[in-house]
Design an enzyme around this catalytic site. Structure first.
Site, PDB file in Angstrom:
ATOM      1  N   HIS A  22      63.652  10.748  13.751  1.00  0.00           N
ATOM      2  CA  HIS A  22      64.611  11.718  14.291  1.00  0.00           C
ATOM      3  C   HIS A  22      66.013  11.426  13.771  1.00  0.00           C
ATOM      4  CE1 HIS A  22      61.797  12.034  17.976  1.00  0.00           C
ATOM      5  NE2 HIS A  22      61.725  13.192  17.348  1.00  0.00           N
ATOM      6  N   LYS A  47      54.935  19.409  27.245  1.00  0.00           N
ATOM      7  CA  LYS A  47      54.497  18.022  27.447  1.00  0.00           C
ATOM      8  C   LYS A  47      55.376  17.374  28.511  1.00  0.00           C
ATOM      9  CE  LYS A  47      57.003  16.797  23.248  1.00  0.00           C
ATOM     10  NZ  LYS A  47      56.897  16.196  21.936  1.00  0.00           N
ATOM     11  N   ARG A  96      56.940  16.563   8.975  1.00  0.00           N
ATOM     12  CA  ARG A  96      56.259  15.382   8.450  1.00  0.00           C
ATOM     13  C   ARG A  96      55.016  15.754   7.660  1.00  0.00           C
ATOM     14  NH1 ARG A  96      55.569  12.979  14.254  1.00  0.00           N
ATOM     15  NH2 ARG A  96      54.994  15.137  14.357  1.00  0.00           N
ATOM     16  N   SER A 134      57.045  10.434  18.309  1.00  0.00           N
ATOM     17  CA  SER A 134      57.336   9.853  19.621  1.00  0.00           C
ATOM     18  C   SER A 134      56.052   9.519  20.358  1.00  0.00           C
ATOM     19  CB  SER A 134      58.173  10.825  20.460  1.00  0.00           C
ATOM     20  OG  SER A 134      59.451  10.984  19.907  1.00  0.00           O
TER      21      SER A 134
END
Length: 176
Positions: A22, A47, A96, A134
């Site tokens: 990040h 989430k 990514r 994460s």
């Protein structure tokens, strides 16, 4: 950077917790735009957050203290409304892998429908962070793994406090 009105971009996310990946995207965006507002989602809908929003914000502020053109703020509305509030013309997101693209493509089209004046810019992850997420960091930390190369030191320290002893056994696969 421009000589006229500052060009503002936002970098929205849950940052639960912030990772070095990040930070790579945010600092690269800070080199492109006059001002970058890191938007931390207060209560993510897709989430459950492990860290309270205040802690997520503090992790980011501590990690970005040397970035003069970066601000960290909380938001609880549509991301395009957050962008409009800050006068941002661009949202910066990191990618990514192909799996990120699928989700981001859907979000881009939804946001584009809501706010066609706001562009989304995707920065490819630096190679050393292409695997980093994460959720992966939380998994490693919860089993006592060392995450100090993956996250800023205050985050790694907090994980050591939360998970002082490694869990026994191996992670259970979703198929079991």
């Amino acid at each position: 950077m421009s000589d006229s009105a500052p060009i503002t971009a936002i970098c929205p996310g849950t940052y639960d917790p912030v990772t070095n990946g990040h930070l790579d995207i945010i600092t690269r965006a800070a080199g492109i735009f006059d001002r970058v507002v890191v938007g931390v989602v207060r209560d993510p809908q897709h989430k459950k957050a492990m860290f309270p929003v205040e802690e997520r914000v503090q992790f980011l502020r501590d990690a970005l203290v040397d970035c003069d053109n970066v601000e960290v703020e909380v938001f609880a509305e549509l991301v395009v409304e957050f962008a409009r509030q800050w006068g941002a013309t661009t949202m910066v997101k990191g990618l990514r892998a192909i799996s990120d693209f699928e989700w981001e493509f859907q979000m881009h089209n939804l946001n584009r429908n809501l706010a066609p004046e706001i562009e989304t810019m995707y920065l490819m992850s630096s190679t050393q962070y292409s695997f980093l997420s994460s959720s992966g960091v939380k998994e490693v930390a919860s089993f006592g793994g060392d995450v100090h190369d993956l996250v800023p030191e205050p985050v790694a320290k907090r994980f050591r406090e939360m998970f002082p002893l490694p869990k026994g056994g191996a992670p259970v696969s979703p198929q079991e």
